[in-house]
Each structure stands twice: as C-alpha cells, then as structure tokens.
Design an enzyme around this catalytic site. Structure first.
Site, PDB file in Angstrom:
ATOM      1  N   THR A 181     -19.249   2.758  -0.021  1.00  0.00           N
ATOM      2  CA  THR A 181     -20.515   2.197  -0.516  1.00  0.00           C
ATOM      3  C   THR A 181     -21.627   3.245  -0.589  1.00  0.00           C
ATOM      4  O   THR A 181     -22.410   3.254  -1.540  1.00  0.00           O
ATOM      5  CB  THR A 181     -20.964   1.023   0.381  1.00  0.00           C
ATOM      6  OG1 THR A 181     -19.844   0.174   0.620  1.00  0.00           O
ATOM      7  CG2 THR A 181     -22.058   0.213  -0.287  1.00  0.00           C
TER       8      THR A 181
ATOM      9  N   ASP B 293      -2.937  -4.191   2.336  1.00  0.00           N
ATOM     10  CA  ASP B 293      -3.933  -4.981   3.046  1.00  0.00           C
ATOM     11  C   ASP B 293      -3.511  -6.450   3.070  1.00  0.00           C
ATOM     12  O   ASP B 293      -3.701  -7.182   2.103  1.00  0.00           O
ATOM     13  CB  ASP B 293      -5.297  -4.826   2.357  1.00  0.00           C
ATOM     14  CG  ASP B 293      -6.409  -5.569   3.090  1.00  0.00           C
ATOM     15  OD1 ASP B 293      -6.094  -6.459   3.910  1.00  0.00           O
ATOM     16  OD2 ASP B 293      -7.579  -5.280   2.835  1.00  0.00           O
TER      17      ASP B 293
ATOM     18  N   ASP C 260      -6.012   2.700  -1.897  1.00  0.00           N
ATOM     19  CA  ASP C 260      -6.799   1.999  -0.887  1.00  0.00           C
ATOM     20  C   ASP C 260      -6.725   0.474  -1.085  1.00  0.00           C
ATOM     21  O   ASP C 260      -6.894  -0.002  -2.211  1.00  0.00           O
ATOM     22  CB  ASP C 260      -8.258   2.483  -1.038  1.00  0.00           C
ATOM     23  CG  ASP C 260      -9.121   2.131   0.151  1.00  0.00           C
ATOM     24  OD1 ASP C 260      -8.578   1.732   1.196  1.00  0.00           O
ATOM     25  OD2 ASP C 260     -10.360   2.269   0.034  1.00  0.00           O
ATOM     26  N   HIS C 261      -6.496  -0.257  -0.042  1.00  0.00           N
ATOM     27  CA  HIS C 261      -6.443  -1.733  -0.097  1.00  0.00           C
ATOM     28  C   HIS C 261      -5.685  -2.281  -1.300  1.00  0.00           C
ATOM     29  O   HIS C 261      -6.277  -2.788  -2.242  1.00  0.00           O
ATOM     30  CB  HIS C 261      -7.852  -2.341  -0.096  1.00  0.00           C
ATOM     31  CG  HIS C 261      -8.588  -2.062   1.162  1.00  0.00           C
ATOM     32  ND1 HIS C 261      -8.330  -2.704   2.336  1.00  0.00           N
ATOM     33  CD2 HIS C 261      -9.560  -1.162   1.429  1.00  0.00           C
ATOM     34  CE1 HIS C 261      -9.120  -2.223   3.276  1.00  0.00           C
ATOM     35  NE2 HIS C 261      -9.868  -1.274   2.772  1.00  0.00           N
TER      36      HIS C 261
ATOM     37  N   GLY D 170     -14.914   0.803   6.386  1.00  0.00           N
ATOM     38  CA  GLY D 170     -16.278   0.278   6.441  1.00  0.00           C
ATOM     39  C   GLY D 170     -17.215   1.235   7.155  1.00  0.00           C
ATOM     40  O   GLY D 170     -18.082   0.819   7.921  1.00  0.00           O
ATOM     41  N   GLY D 171     -17.068   2.538   6.882  1.00  0.00           N
ATOM     42  CA  GLY D 171     -17.893   3.542   7.565  1.00  0.00           C
ATOM     43  C   GLY D 171     -19.322   3.625   7.052  1.00  0.00           C
ATOM     44  O   GLY D 171     -20.212   4.085   7.774  1.00  0.00           O
TER      45      GLY D 171
ATOM     46  N   SER E 299      -9.205   2.119  -4.856  1.00  0.00           N
ATOM     47  CA  SER E 299      -8.862   0.715  -4.654  1.00  0.00           C
ATOM     48  C   SER E 299      -8.086   0.255  -5.892  1.00  0.00           C
ATOM     49  O   SER E 299      -7.970   1.013  -6.858  1.00  0.00           O
ATOM     50  CB  SER E 299     -10.140  -0.111  -4.514  1.00  0.00           C
ATOM     51  OG  SER E 299     -10.853  -0.067  -5.745  1.00  0.00           O
TER      52      SER E 299
ATOM     53  N   HIS F 190     -16.767  -3.802   5.808  1.00  0.00           N
ATOM     54  CA  HIS F 190     -16.831  -3.177   4.482  1.00  0.00           C
ATOM     55  C   HIS F 190     -18.180  -3.430   3.837  1.00  0.00           C
ATOM     56  O   HIS F 190     -18.714  -4.531   3.912  1.00  0.00           O
ATOM     57  CB  HIS F 190     -15.738  -3.747   3.570  1.00  0.00           C
ATOM     58  CG  HIS F 190     -14.408  -3.110   3.791  1.00  0.00           C
ATOM     59  ND1 HIS F 190     -13.284  -3.830   4.070  1.00  0.00           N
ATOM     60  CD2 HIS F 190     -14.028  -1.807   3.786  1.00  0.00           C
ATOM     61  CE1 HIS F 190     -12.261  -2.997   4.212  1.00  0.00           C
ATOM     62  NE2 HIS F 190     -12.680  -1.770   4.051  1.00  0.00           N
ATOM     63  N   GLY F 191     -18.733  -2.410   3.190  1.00  0.00           N
ATOM     64  CA  GLY F 191     -20.015  -2.559   2.515  1.00  0.00           C
ATOM     65  C   GLY F 191     -21.156  -2.095   3.398  1.00  0.00           C
ATOM     66  O   GLY F 191     -20.954  -1.656   4.531  1.00  0.00           O
TER      67      GLY F 191
HETATM   68 ZN   LIG Z   1     -11.379  -0.224   3.532  1.00  0.00          ZN
END
Ligand SMILES: [Zn+2]
Length: 287
Positions: free
Chosen positions: A239, A102, A80-81, A215-216, A48, A185-186
């Site tokens: 996360t 994003d 990422d993002h 957000g997996g 990120s 996400h999270g």
């Molecule tokens: Zn993401």
C-alpha cells in the site's frame, strides 16, 4: 546465483529480513529494483492475481530472470496471494520463484488440503525442471486489499495459534508461513496495528520455518525491528508504494498540464516508489 531459499536462510542467519514489494507496472519495477541495486540487497517483487493479470506472467518473468542472469542480481518473483490451486499451478508453470496460496478464509481442513496440493505440485515441478520453488501459505486472517482503510476491517486480525501453525506446517510441508501476528493488509487510518513479537517468536519456535510478515504498510519502525528479531524473514510492503505512486503521478500531471511524454510524466512516480523502497530496505537490512 543464490536461490531465494538461500537468500532467506542467509537473512535469518544475519538477523535481517528481505523486502517484498508489489508492483503493477514497469515504473514499479524500476522503483523497486533501483532501490535494491543501490543498497545491493536481495529483493522480492510480488504480483497479486490482479497485478499478475495486468503485468502479464511471461512479461514479469522475462524482466526478473533477465536481470537476475545478466546483472547477476538476487531479484526474485513471487505470486502473492493466489486463491486457487489452478492459479497457483499457472504461476508455477510460468516460472515464478515463489507462490503464496492464500486459504486463510477457508476452514483449517480445506486450507490444508489445497495447500498440500500446491506443495506437491511445486515439488514435482522443482524436481523435473531442476528449480527450487518456494510455497508459502497463510493461517490466521490478516484481511485483504492493499488500500487505505478507515479502521481495522471486521473479521481481520484473527491471530495465528502457534500449535495450529505447527500442525498446519506438518500436514502441508510448506516452505514459508504467513502468520497473523497483529498487522493488517492495507493502511489503517485510525490506530496503527501493532506486532506481537512474543507471538512471532512462539510461532517460529513451533514451526521452525521462515516466517513472512504481510500487511507491513504503515507499521512503526520498531514494529518491524521487533518482528525481525522475533523471527520474520520476509516483509511485504504494498500500500505504501501504491500511495507514493498515486500521489507523485497526480502531482506530476497537475504540475505539467502540457506534458505528453509518458516517461517524463512518470519519472517522479518511479522516484517516489524508489524512495519508499529504499527507506524500508535500509530498515529491514539493518543499514
Ligand atoms: Zn499479503
């Protein structure tokens, strides 16, 4: 060596998904790479904006490129993002294989405008430098922040509309799309999010490009298999890795209060990350 685009295509043909894991340091890198190497499957390392600033763009690229070339292993680096054209450009210039702009929080028009600017720049650099840079963008809102949340945050979980996704892809020319299909996400403490497989399939049909599930963390195994079957080609996990690292490190410090050697203190954290990643990769790759 295969490109990421080729690996994604291959994964789709095989009905599996490539794992994408965020790291903040060398321990994370070893944990992710160790697991992917053990299973001999392609893998994407994600950074990120904050992770990228902490690790360093050149340092990250040095690690990934060197491993890819010397070990002949399909490991790729994704920004990422990233939230502005300037940040996207900097990551493209630095040598990232893929970048996510994003703009999910922007208006549709503004999201299209900046995404298109990012795609155009990626194409120009790909052509000039003989690279194959993938540009991903997001539509619908998955929320933000790889942390533990009490409940689904307000405003998050705005599902992507298939016709809007189609229009977005046509207007921008992106390589991959991150749709909002039920995940957040999270890690959500109260009630696990649920993946809408029919919606994934619909978006896939409408757009015809590889889809990426964000957000997996914390999803049930069957949600992942549904997502892959419905057309997801890359799955993001962050996360869960942060949590594994944090718990293992705290335990290691508590168990060995007199230990001062960093690589001894940190080894359990590497092992913990590797374990999480290995389990997820097995699931994503149908092993
Ligand atoms: Zn993401």
């Amino acid at each position: 060596m295969k490109t990421l685009r080729e690996c994604v295509k291959e994964a789709a043909d095989m009905g599996v998904a490539i794992g994408h894991f965020n790291i903040s340091n060398l321990e994370g890198f070893h944990g992710v790479y160790g697991a992917a190497k053990k299973l001999n499957v392609p893998v994407v390392i994600g950074l990120s904006e904050g992770e990228e600033d902490f690790v360093g763009k050149s340092e990250a690229i040095g690690m990934i490129k060197e491993i890819r070339e010397k070990e002949n292993f399909p490991i790729f680096l994704n920004a990422d993002h990233h939230y502005s054209f300037e940040r996207v450009k900097a990551s493209i210039d630095a040598g990232f294989d893929a970048i996510i702009f994003d703009g999910a929080n922007l208006s549709f028009e503004e999201n299209v405008k900046i995404t298109k600017q990012c795609v155009d720049y990626a194409r120009t650099v790909s052509k000039d430098k003989k690279r194959d840079i993938l540009l991903e963008a997001e539509i619908g809102y998955i929320g933000s922040g790889s942390n533990i949340k009490e409940s689904i945050p307000e405003g998050a979980g705005v599902l992507t509309k298939p016709d809007e996704a189609k229009k977005f892809v046509e207007l921008t020319g992106i390589d991959m799309l991150a749709p909002s299909v039920g995940s957040i996400h999270g890690l959500i403490k109260s009630g696990k999010p649920h993946i809408d497989g029919a919606l994934v399939a619909e978006i896939k049909k409408f757009t015809g490009i590889p889809l990426v599930l964000h957000g997996g963390s914390g999803l049930r195994d069957e949600d992942f298999t549904t997502a892959i079957k419905s057309g997801i080609s890359i799955i993001h996990i962050s996360t869960e890795i942060r949590l594994a690292y944090d718990e293992a490190l705290k335990k290691s410090l508590a168990d060995n209060p007199n230990e001062t050697t960093p690589y001894k203190i940190l080894q359990p954290a590497v092992d913990a990350i590797e374990k999480v990643v290995e389990n997820r990769l097995k699931l994503f790759n149908g092993m």
